[in-house]
Write an enzyme that holds these catalytic residues in place. Structure first.
Site, short mmCIF file in Angstrom:
data_model
loop_
_atom_site.label_atom_id
_atom_site.label_comp_id
_atom_site.label_asym_id
_atom_site.label_seq_id
_atom_site.Cartn_x
_atom_site.Cartn_y
_atom_site.Cartn_z
N ARG A 20 0.85 -1.20 0.00
CA ARG A 20 0.00 0.00 0.00
C ARG A 20 0.89 1.25 0.00
O ARG A 20 0.63 2.23 -0.68
CB ARG A 20 -0.96 0.00 1.21
N TYR A 70 -16.64 16.53 -15.02
CA TYR A 70 -17.18 15.17 -15.01
C TYR A 70 -18.20 15.05 -13.86
O TYR A 70 -17.94 15.55 -12.75
CB TYR A 70 -16.02 14.17 -14.85
N ASP A 93 -7.46 19.07 -14.38
CA ASP A 93 -7.78 17.69 -14.75
C ASP A 93 -7.47 17.57 -16.24
O ASP A 93 -8.15 18.15 -17.08
CB ASP A 93 -9.27 17.40 -14.46
N LYS A 152 -8.80 6.43 -18.93
CA LYS A 152 -9.11 6.92 -20.28
C LYS A 152 -7.90 6.75 -21.21
O LYS A 152 -7.42 5.66 -21.37
CB LYS A 152 -9.59 8.36 -20.20
#
Ligand code: P1T
Length: 385
Positions: A50, A102, A174, A199
């Site tokens: 992690r 978004y 973004d 994406k």
């Protein structure tokens, strides 16, 4: 790799070198969740996956290089990246965000951060005239998507970041729609870049992931802490997949844009289409900015079909190659209805104000033969009326 290497070279090599133990040219997928320590605290740089993982670290270095950043910090989704970024703020802090984002980003700010005491003002950042007036003493972050999702509005990053800087406010871009191939926000003055890796970066619609890139050491240190503390990290396999996808990002982006530019102009001339939004069209309100700020206008197009929702439904049902699905940026062409699908969480009044009307369709132009895509859309447009 030298930082001076061109982006096509960085996409293939940055952060990567043959495995010193085996010579493997491609980065191994390190699945181990934990790492042996010779004694307590005596390790080779990895303790627990992690906190850090060799495959993830390699991918983060490659992404940082592409964005001309010194730090890349990866997450399990684009939403995990933005949420972790907003957790760098404290209750009482204020965000100014572009009005067209978004739907999931809107939902994080409106339904997750607001109840935690972090408020957002939504502003049309295509006009920066009044931006300084929106800032409050407690404004800490300016959050911009450019091109925006789904209206493909452009924001002048250089100007917006300069205004924010004067007020000591952190500018975040973004860069999911543009990718570092088309624009590198940090070079234009932004402090932080965030991406949905789901994406174009991965590019094959088989990974969900996110990344934040920055050259600000203090922000990076806080994000590294939060990445480990909150723990929304990507799996090593997904990091391998993204590393693989990144190698073809420059060539994919070039082709996405070529086909999108052709289809946008073609759509604009169709009788079934009322309006086309694509930054590469001379009719786009920020066409000049697109030419100045972006290498290409990208692979996303939005358009309004005559006949509203019934026509939109028929269009989405009639495509053969385009797939009706959320998401974007993959090799395959996708088509979707923002008002019902990706932006369903945006209140209807805001949607209408932004132009997310019932006839609005968004397409992600893939890498299929352009002629096939054009024929597919032509048939579906005819069927829609
Ligand atoms: O889906 P996820 O990886 O969590 O990324 C969220 C996100 C962040 N930023 C932008 C600009 C985005 O477009 C997205 C996700 N967008 C879609 C799923 C979509 O179809 O628009």
């Amino acid at each position: 790799m030298a930082a001076s290497d061109r982006i096509e070279t960085l996409a293939i090599h940055a952060g990567q070198r043959p495995d010193p133990e085996t010579g493997a040219v491609m980065t191994p997928i390190h699945l181990s969740s934990t790492y042996a320590q010779a004694g307590p605290g005596e390790h080779k740089g990895f303790e627990y996956s992690r906190t850090d993982n060799p495959t993830r670290r390699t991918m983060e270095a490659c992404l940082a290089a592409l964005e001309a950043a010194t730090h890349g910090i990866a997450f399990s989704s684009g939403c995990a990246a933005t949420t972790t970024l907003f957790h760098t703020l404290s209750p009482g802090d204020h965000i100014v965000a572009c009005d067209d984002v978004y739907g999931g980003t809107f939902r994080i700010l409106d339904k997750v951060m607001k109840p935690l005491g972090i408020e957002t003002s939504w502003v049309d950042l295509t006009d920066l005239e009044g931006l300084a007036d929106v800032f409050r003493p407690e404004t800490k972050m300016l959050f911009a998507e450019t091109p925006t999702n789904p209206m493909l509005k452009l924001i002048d990053i250089r100007k917006a970041a300069a205004i924010a800087k004067e007020h000591g406010i952190t500018t975040v871009v973004d860069n999911t729609f543009a990718t570092p191939i088309n624009q590198r926000p940090l070079e234009l003055g932004a402090d932080v870049v965030v991406h949905s890796m789901t994406k174009y970066l991965n590019g094959h619609s088989d990974v969900v992931g996110g990344v934040i890139c920055t050259s600000d050491d203090a922000i990076a240190e806080r994000l590294r802490f939060l990445q480990n503390a909150i723990g929304a990290i990507p799996a090593p396999f997904d990091c391998f997949m993204v590393l693989r996808g990144l190698k073809t990002l420059p060539v994919r982006m070039e082709r996405h844009a070529q086909s999108a530019a052709d289809l946008a102009a073609w759509l604009e001339a169709r009788p079934e289409v009322e309006k086309v939004y694509y930054p590469g069209l001379p009719s786009h309100p920020q066409h000049a900015l697109a030419q100045e700020q972006m290498k290409t206008p990208g692979g996303m197009i939005s358009f309004v079909i005559a006949g509203g929702l019934p026509a939109a439904r028929k269009l989405l049902g009639a495509v053969r190659i385009f797939v009706c699905a959320e998401s974007l940026g993959g090799v395959e062409s996708l088509i979707e209805h923002p008002a019902i699908m990706t932006h369903g969480s945006v209140p209807v009044e805001s949607r209408e104000k932004l132009g997310i009307v019932d006839g609005l369709i968004r397409i992600s132009v893939g890498l299929e033969a352009l002629e096939d895509l054009r024929e597919d859309l032509a048939g579906a447009l005819e069927a829609s009326q």
